[in-house]
Design an enzyme around this catalytic site. Structure first.
Site, PDB file in Angstrom:
ATOM      1  N   GLU A  26      -9.362   3.854   2.070  1.00  0.00           N
ATOM      2  CA  GLU A  26      -8.811   3.982   0.719  1.00  0.00           C
ATOM      3  C   GLU A  26      -7.787   2.902   0.401  1.00  0.00           C
ATOM      4  OE1 GLU A  26      -7.561   5.409   3.279  1.00  0.00           O
ATOM      5  OE2 GLU A  26      -5.431   5.019   3.003  1.00  0.00           O
ATOM      6  N   ASP A  57     -12.037   7.237   3.721  1.00  0.00           N
ATOM      7  CA  ASP A  57     -10.851   6.945   4.529  1.00  0.00           C
ATOM      8  C   ASP A  57     -10.481   5.456   4.471  1.00  0.00           C
ATOM      9  OD1 ASP A  57      -8.730   7.446   6.162  1.00  0.00           O
ATOM     10  OD2 ASP A  57      -9.918   7.637   8.011  1.00  0.00           O
ATOM     11  N   ARG A  63      -7.703  -0.371   0.832  1.00  0.00           N
ATOM     12  CA  ARG A  63      -8.235  -1.569   0.149  1.00  0.00           C
ATOM     13  C   ARG A  63      -8.598  -1.253  -1.298  1.00  0.00           C
ATOM     14  NH1 ARG A  63     -12.635  -1.953   4.817  1.00  0.00           N
ATOM     15  NH2 ARG A  63     -10.935  -0.822   5.824  1.00  0.00           N
ATOM     16  N   ASP A  83      -2.426  10.151   3.992  1.00  0.00           N
ATOM     17  CA  ASP A  83      -3.832   9.778   4.129  1.00  0.00           C
ATOM     18  C   ASP A  83      -4.553  10.770   5.034  1.00  0.00           C
ATOM     19  OD1 ASP A  83      -6.279   8.547   4.271  1.00  0.00           O
ATOM     20  OD2 ASP A  83      -5.589   6.834   5.488  1.00  0.00           O
ATOM     21  N   LYS A 133     -10.033  12.755   8.436  1.00  0.00           N
ATOM     22  CA  LYS A 133      -9.618  12.288   9.752  1.00  0.00           C
ATOM     23  C   LYS A 133      -9.568  13.446  10.743  1.00  0.00           C
ATOM     24  CE  LYS A 133      -6.498   8.549   8.256  1.00  0.00           C
ATOM     25  NZ  LYS A 133      -7.189   7.427   8.919  1.00  0.00           N
ATOM     26  N   ASP A 165       1.760   6.167   5.664  1.00  0.00           N
ATOM     27  CA  ASP A 165       0.732   5.238   5.176  1.00  0.00           C
ATOM     28  C   ASP A 165       1.206   4.529   3.891  1.00  0.00           C
ATOM     29  OD1 ASP A 165      -1.699   4.030   5.691  1.00  0.00           O
ATOM     30  OD2 ASP A 165      -2.891   5.500   4.588  1.00  0.00           O
ATOM     31  N   LYS A 177       0.863  -1.188   0.000  1.00  0.00           N
ATOM     32  CA  LYS A 177       0.000   0.000   0.000  1.00  0.00           C
ATOM     33  C   LYS A 177       0.891   1.228   0.000  1.00  0.00           C
ATOM     34  CE  LYS A 177      -3.211   2.584   3.024  1.00  0.00           C
ATOM     35  NZ  LYS A 177      -4.095   2.542   4.216  1.00  0.00           N
TER      36      LYS A 177
HETATM   37  N1  BES Z   1      -4.241   4.329   7.018  1.00  0.00           N
HETATM   38  C1  BES Z   1      -5.401   4.079   7.770  1.00  0.00           C
HETATM   39  C2  BES Z   1      -5.215   3.015   8.843  1.00  0.00           C
HETATM   40  C3  BES Z   1      -4.244   3.325   9.943  1.00  0.00           C
HETATM   41  C4  BES Z   1      -4.697   3.764  11.174  1.00  0.00           C
HETATM   42  C5  BES Z   1      -2.900   3.110   9.790  1.00  0.00           C
HETATM   43  C6  BES Z   1      -3.808   4.013  12.194  1.00  0.00           C
HETATM   44  C7  BES Z   1      -2.010   3.352  10.817  1.00  0.00           C
HETATM   45  C8  BES Z   1      -2.459   3.789  12.021  1.00  0.00           C
HETATM   46  C9  BES Z   1      -6.527   3.581   6.846  1.00  0.00           C
HETATM   47  O1  BES Z   1      -6.517   4.119   5.567  1.00  0.00           O
HETATM   48  C10 BES Z   1      -7.809   4.009   7.457  1.00  0.00           C
HETATM   49  O2  BES Z   1      -8.040   5.168   7.563  1.00  0.00           O
HETATM   50  N2  BES Z   1      -8.623   3.028   7.865  1.00  0.00           N
HETATM   51  C11 BES Z   1      -9.867   3.296   8.451  1.00  0.00           C
HETATM   52  C12 BES Z   1     -10.892   2.377   7.820  1.00  0.00           C
HETATM   53  C13 BES Z   1     -12.293   2.673   8.218  1.00  0.00           C
HETATM   54  C14 BES Z   1     -12.751   4.000   7.668  1.00  0.00           C
HETATM   55  C15 BES Z   1     -13.179   1.556   7.702  1.00  0.00           C
HETATM   56  C16 BES Z   1      -9.753   3.031   9.936  1.00  0.00           C
HETATM   57  O3  BES Z   1      -9.081   2.078  10.329  1.00  0.00           O
HETATM   58  O4  BES Z   1     -10.304   3.792  10.716  1.00  0.00           O
HETATM   59 ZN    ZN Z   2      -4.717   4.709   4.851  1.00  0.00          ZN
HETATM   60 MN    MN Z   3      -7.536   5.945   5.427  1.00  0.00          MN
END
Ligand code: BES
Ligand code: ZN
Ligand code: MN
Length: 507
Positions: free
Chosen positions: A358, A356, A360, A279, A286, A297, A274
């Site tokens: 993104e 967010d 996947r 992000d 966020k 990220d 990834k």
């Molecule tokens: N990059 C983030 C996940 C992340 C969180 C990485 C904390 C490192 C530390 C990912 O893109 C994300 O934002 N995931 C969301 C998914 C949700 C919206 C379904 C999450 O985990 O909150």
């Molecule tokens: Zn992310």
């Molecule tokens: Mn994200």
């Protein structure tokens, strides 16, 4: 770091510092006594240290003694605790070696010498590799942005001592130990390269830069690297990456790295990373607190690029492909919206419930692309979900997938390298959670089992043996460990190289 072997007595070793690994017992003082002769001032100093009770040899202890000129060439001696004899592990050696190296640097020692301590069940090459890992990884600093008032005095050379007349270190020949040193240095260089990429701030790091770094790594290591821009992404229907990147003023990239060290027709292992260079969450933005961490990220991408580089430099007898889908997830008038539907070229449509989620979306492009290699196995690495961090914290990577043999090898390699992984289930019952009213799947699965529903989204794009590693918790460290600095950790490089080196992984 220049690392050499020398069969000289410690007191003749020409180094600014000597490091002695000490067991947690009182024998070490007797050993010193037999080396020094009881009446030597240095021995008396160490005896006094022992009597004081300040130094017990417990793991994590470190004390300094100052020999007189007639006693030793070195200016200082570090007594480095490694704990109880029957409890010493390779991991403890990594940690203690890192502490010794850091102590050397604090005291402005440019050179250090040490003996390889005994670790039950491990040979000299393995133990030396752990020392080198501790030192090379423990001295890592991301300090290029600081105004250099006092230039850093790095530890420049390390001498591994062994007894004169002995051509053998704990069952390994000197030649084997030398090879282990060289290979470990190559590996650590790749880990630190991954850390550098992870730590780079996103004003200097966007998809095109990731492409440049991959190209550079390719030139250095002899990899074939192809970097695709927006036109080629359009042509190849990489709709996930294109959609995620829509809000950004930067262009997306899709990066392919190829290393052919194996037999000509042997199916490759494909590594997918990834590569979100920042992000923000996009329109589903966020919260401000901690958002800066999202500069890393792209840790999955960093690991894939660095692993390809290491595999090539180590000349591993494997065929390996690295794929990186890279975008910047920004909110803007042109950004992807919640409710948008993305139709992938494998026929699967995905509703964007939350911009967010993104990771996947971009990984799906790479997983589809991976099919063309008829891979032996595909392993993707992604800082994918906060839910994985909630489940496993920062010490363990979440592992999901359907390649049972590969997962069991990764588990072993995780225990060896201490880049440990733990499997989470992806039972079909969870699939319910990513059903959409308007598309085949949606990119969120609600409150529960977030790491699992993310993996199940990815699964819809796989048609081969596959493992997903969620490194959201392990790619960044909140606190400085002995050889894992605060910030980017480079996690996954040592894990994957160990897996690739293991015969079991290649059947
Ligand atoms: N990059 C983030 C996940 C992340 C969180 C990485 C904390 C490192 C530390 C990912 O893109 C994300 O934002 N995931 C969301 C998914 C949700 C919206 C379904 C999450 O985990 O909150
Ligand atoms: Zn992310
Ligand atoms: Mn994200």
């Amino acid at each position: 770091m220049k690392i050499t072997l020398a069969n000289v007595q410690w007191n003749k070793a020409k180094a600014d510092a000597l490091a002695f690994f000490q067991l947690e017992d009182k024998k070490w003082i007797r050993e010193m006594q037999s080396h020094y002769g009881k009446s030597k001032p240095l021995f008396r100093a160490s005896d006094a240290l022992l009597e004081s009770g300040d130094m017990l040899g417990k793991k994590d202890e470190i004390f300094t003694l100052y020999p007189t000129r007639s006693e030793a060439q070195a200016k200082r001696i570090f007594l480095v605790g490694i704990g109880k004899k029957d409890k010493i592990t390779i991991e403890q050696i990594r940690r203690s070696a890192a502490r010794a190296a850091r102590k050397a640097e604090q005291t402005k020692s440019k050179s250090m010498a040490l003996y390889v301590p005994e670790v039950k069940g491990k040979n000299g090459a393995e133990i030396t590799a752990a020392i080198v890992e501790g030192i090379e990884l423990g001295l890592y600093k991301y300090d290029k942005f600081f105004k250099k008032e006092e230039p850093r005095v790095p530890l420049q050379s390390l001498t591994i001592l062994y007894q004169p007349g002995h051509e053998n270190i704990w069952g390994s020949s000197v030649a084997d130990v030398k090879q282990a040193i060289a290979e470990t240095q190559t590996l650590c260089e790749a880990v630190n390269f991954a850390r550098d990429m992870e730590n780079e701030p996103s004003n200097n790091k966007y998809p095109a830069i990731l492409g440049d770094w991959a190209k550079q790594a390719g030139e250095e290591a002899g990899l074939k690297v192809t970097v695709m821009g927006p036109a080629e992404l359009e042509k190849n229907k990489m709709v996930g990456t294109l959609n995620v990147n829509k809000g950004s003023v930067k262009e997306p990239r899709f990066i392919v790295l190829e290393y052919n060290g194996g037999k000509k027709n042997e199916a490759p292992v494909v590594l997918v990373g990834k590569g979100i260079t920042f992000d923000t969450g996009g329109i589903s933005i966020k919260p401000a607190a901690g958002m800066g961490d999202m500069k890393s990220d792209m840790s999955g991408a960093a690991t894939v690029i660095a692993t390809l580089k290491a595999a090539a430099n180590l000349k591993l007898p494997v065929n390996l492909v690295g794929l990186v889908a890279s975008a910047e997830n920004m909110p803007s008038g042109s950004a992807m919206r919640p409710g948008d539907i993305i139709s992938y070229p494998n026929g699967v449509s995905a509703e964007v419930d939350n911009t967010d989620a993104e990771g996947r979306l971009v990984l799906a492009d790479a997983l589809i692309w991976a099919e063309r290699y008829k891979p032996k196995s595909v392993i993707d690495l992604a800082t994918l979900t906060g839910a994985c961090v909630v489940a496993l914290g920062h010490a363990t990577t979440g592992m999901m997938g359907n390649d049972i043999a590969m997962m069991s090898q990764l588990r072993k390699s995780g225990d060896t390298t201490y880049e440990r992984v733990c499997e989470l289930p992806i039972y079909e019952e969870y699939e319910e959670l990513i059903k959409s009213d308007v598309a085949d799947i949606k990119n969120t699965g609600g409150r529960w089992a977030g790491a699992i529903t993310a993996a199940l989204f990815l699964k819809r794009f796989t048609s081969y043996p596959w493992v997903h590693l969620d490194i959201a918790g392990t790619a960044r460290s909140e606190t400085a460990g002995d050889y894992i600095p605060k910030g980017g950790t480079g996690v996954g490089v040592r894990l994957l190289i160990d897996m690739l080196r293991s015969d079991g992984a290649m059947n």
